[in-house]
Design a protein around this motif. Structure first.
Motif, mmCIF file in Angstrom:
data_model
loop_
_atom_site.group_PDB
_atom_site.id
_atom_site.type_symbol
_atom_site.label_atom_id
_atom_site.label_comp_id
_atom_site.label_asym_id
_atom_site.label_seq_id
_atom_site.Cartn_x
_atom_site.Cartn_y
_atom_site.Cartn_z
ATOM 1 N N UNK A 89 -86.667 23.744 11.870
ATOM 2 C CA UNK A 89 -85.336 24.320 12.087
ATOM 3 C C UNK A 89 -84.257 23.242 12.153
ATOM 4 N N UNK A 90 -84.548 22.193 12.897
ATOM 5 C CA UNK A 90 -83.547 21.138 13.095
ATOM 6 C C UNK A 90 -83.201 20.449 11.785
ATOM 7 N N UNK A 91 -84.209 20.204 10.946
ATOM 8 C CA UNK A 91 -83.968 19.544 9.670
ATOM 9 C C UNK A 91 -83.126 20.430 8.758
ATOM 10 N N UNK A 92 -83.474 21.709 8.684
ATOM 11 C CA UNK A 92 -82.722 22.646 7.844
ATOM 12 C C UNK A 92 -81.284 22.759 8.345
ATOM 13 N N UNK A 93 -81.127 22.893 9.670
ATOM 14 C CA UNK A 93 -79.791 23.017 10.253
ATOM 15 C C UNK A 93 -78.965 21.758 10.030
ATOM 16 N N UNK A 94 -79.599 20.597 10.193
ATOM 17 C CA UNK A 94 -78.882 19.333 9.995
ATOM 18 C C UNK A 94 -78.454 19.161 8.544
ATOM 19 N N UNK A 95 -79.354 19.488 7.627
ATOM 20 C CA UNK A 95 -79.014 19.394 6.208
ATOM 21 C C UNK A 95 -77.883 20.333 5.833
ATOM 22 N N UNK A 96 -77.934 21.545 6.365
ATOM 23 C CA UNK A 96 -76.888 22.530 6.103
ATOM 24 C C UNK A 96 -75.550 22.048 6.644
ATOM 25 N N UNK A 97 -75.552 21.569 7.881
ATOM 26 C CA UNK A 97 -74.309 21.104 8.501
ATOM 27 C C UNK A 97 -73.734 19.887 7.781
ATOM 28 N N UNK A 98 -74.618 18.967 7.354
ATOM 29 C CA UNK A 98 -74.161 17.783 6.633
ATOM 30 C C UNK A 98 -73.499 18.173 5.317
ATOM 31 N N UNK A 99 -74.143 19.068 4.584
ATOM 32 C CA UNK A 99 -73.586 19.517 3.309
ATOM 33 C C UNK A 99 -72.235 20.194 3.517
ATOM 34 N N UNK A 100 -72.146 21.019 4.577
ATOM 35 C CA UNK A 100 -70.898 21.724 4.868
ATOM 36 C C UNK A 100 -69.779 20.743 5.222
ATOM 37 N N UNK A 101 -70.094 19.760 6.054
ATOM 38 C CA UNK A 101 -69.081 18.785 6.461
ATOM 39 C C UNK A 101 -68.601 17.952 5.274
ATOM 40 N N UNK A 102 -69.539 17.540 4.423
ATOM 41 C CA UNK A 102 -69.164 16.756 3.250
ATOM 42 C C UNK A 102 -68.288 17.576 2.297
ATOM 43 N N UNK A 103 -68.651 18.841 2.120
ATOM 44 C CA UNK A 103 -67.874 19.719 1.243
ATOM 45 C C UNK A 103 -66.468 19.938 1.792
ATOM 46 N N UNK A 104 -66.374 20.147 3.114
ATOM 47 C CA UNK A 104 -65.067 20.368 3.729
ATOM 48 C C UNK A 104 -64.209 19.105 3.677
ATOM 49 N N UNK A 105 -64.856 17.948 3.867
ATOM 50 C CA UNK A 105 -64.119 16.686 3.753
ATOM 51 C C UNK A 105 -63.607 16.498 2.323
ATOM 52 N N UNK A 106 -64.445 16.849 1.355
ATOM 53 C CA UNK A 106 -64.022 16.760 -0.042
ATOM 54 C C UNK A 106 -62.866 17.698 -0.338
ATOM 55 N N UNK A 107 -62.912 18.908 0.237
ATOM 56 C CA UNK A 107 -61.828 19.869 0.037
ATOM 57 C C UNK A 107 -60.529 19.357 0.637
ATOM 58 N N UNK A 108 -60.614 18.720 1.796
ATOM 59 C CA UNK A 108 -59.427 18.155 2.439
ATOM 60 C C UNK A 108 -58.822 17.047 1.579
ATOM 61 N N UNK A 116 -65.584 25.236 1.821
ATOM 62 C CA UNK A 116 -64.553 24.684 0.930
ATOM 63 C C UNK A 116 -63.378 25.647 0.834
ATOM 64 N N UNK A 117 -63.684 26.909 0.611
ATOM 65 C CA UNK A 117 -62.622 27.908 0.492
ATOM 66 C C UNK A 117 -61.810 28.023 1.769
ATOM 67 N N UNK A 118 -62.500 27.978 2.904
ATOM 68 C CA UNK A 118 -61.787 28.114 4.174
ATOM 69 C C UNK A 118 -60.824 26.957 4.384
ATOM 70 N N UNK A 119 -61.259 25.735 4.082
ATOM 71 C CA UNK A 119 -60.389 24.567 4.227
ATOM 72 C C UNK A 119 -59.189 24.681 3.295
ATOM 73 N N UNK A 120 -59.449 25.008 2.022
ATOM 74 C CA UNK A 120 -58.366 25.091 1.051
ATOM 75 C C UNK A 120 -57.338 26.143 1.439
ATOM 76 N N UNK A 121 -57.834 27.313 1.808
ATOM 77 C CA UNK A 121 -56.928 28.425 2.072
ATOM 78 C C UNK A 121 -56.194 28.259 3.397
ATOM 79 N N UNK A 122 -56.930 27.963 4.465
ATOM 80 C CA UNK A 122 -56.298 27.871 5.774
ATOM 81 C C UNK A 122 -55.350 26.678 5.855
ATOM 82 N N UNK A 123 -55.642 25.605 5.141
ATOM 83 C CA UNK A 123 -54.754 24.441 5.152
ATOM 84 C C UNK A 123 -53.534 24.662 4.262
#
Length: 208
Positions: free
Chosen positions: A118-137, A2-9
């Motif tokens: 591993x795949x489930x944890x990674x997928x959940x992490x990536x999904x949360x990150x993408x949703x958060x970044x989309x929300x920040x945008x 979230x911070x990276x999207x807000x700041x870099x944008x």
């Protein structure tokens, strides 16, 4: 994320409408990238020196404290460059440490349940990150729109300038306070120590 999207944008808007030079955004981003690369290399030794939880709390503290000057005087050139330096430090450390934590979570679940996910944890992490970044945008776009941003204007309204400064200052600081609260509640490092101690007690190699 979230911070990276807000700041870099927001940097481009800040450089264009506050500093009066779109090209300044490239220099600020370059400072951020150079500091990020250096910090990424140093994160491992820092982790070994302080321990993971302290290292992550240190990163969050850097992200919060660096905003003080900028929030007080968002028009100071030094404040925006300090912002870039400290964001490079804080975000690089948290990125490396969060990836390490993700791997450890998979190890802990495997130890507790006998399943490797591993795949489930990674997928959940990536999904949360993408949703958060989309929300920040969306937050960035909506807040600028509500503040009266008009790209056709050479100078933006005061409300737009204040919004740009907020997106680079107190908003990322508020997000980081949330991250700090999560970090203080996390005990993955302690859980890993307990798992390794239990493995050792059973005569199982920690490397297994």
């Amino acid at each position: 994320g979230v911070n990276k999207v807000l700041i870099m944008s927001s940097i481009t808007y800040y450089a264009t409408y506050v500093m009066g030079s779109t090209g300044a955004a490239t220099i600020i981003q370059a400072v951020y990238l150079v500091v990020s690369i250096i910090t990424t290399v140093l994160t491992g030794p820092l982790d070994r020196l302080l321990g993971r939880k302290r290292t992550m709390i240190f990163a969050a503290a850097v992200l919060i404290l660096d905003k003080v000057w900028f929030v007080i005087d968002p028009f100071a050139v030094g404040a925006i460059y300090l912002n870039a330096v400290t964001v490079g430090i804080g975000l690089s450390i948290t990125f490396v440490m969060f990836n390490t934590n993700r791997n450890n979570i998979a190890d802990l679940i495997e130890w507790q349940s006998g399943r490797r996910i591993d795949s489930l944890v990674s997928t959940g992490d990536n999904l949360a990150a993408k949703l958060a970044q989309a929300g920040a945008t969306q937050l960035l776009t909506l807040s600028l729109h509500m503040a009266g941003f008009n790209e056709a204007l050479p100078a933006q309204p005061d409300a737009t300038i204040a919004t740009i400064n907020a997106l680079l200052g107190w908003v990322p600081a508020a997000v980081t306070f949330v991250m700090l609260a999560v970090l203080c509640a996390m005990n993955i490092e302690k859980d890993m120590d307990s798992m390794n101690a239990e493995k050792a007690a059973r005569g199982i190699s920690v490397s297994d």
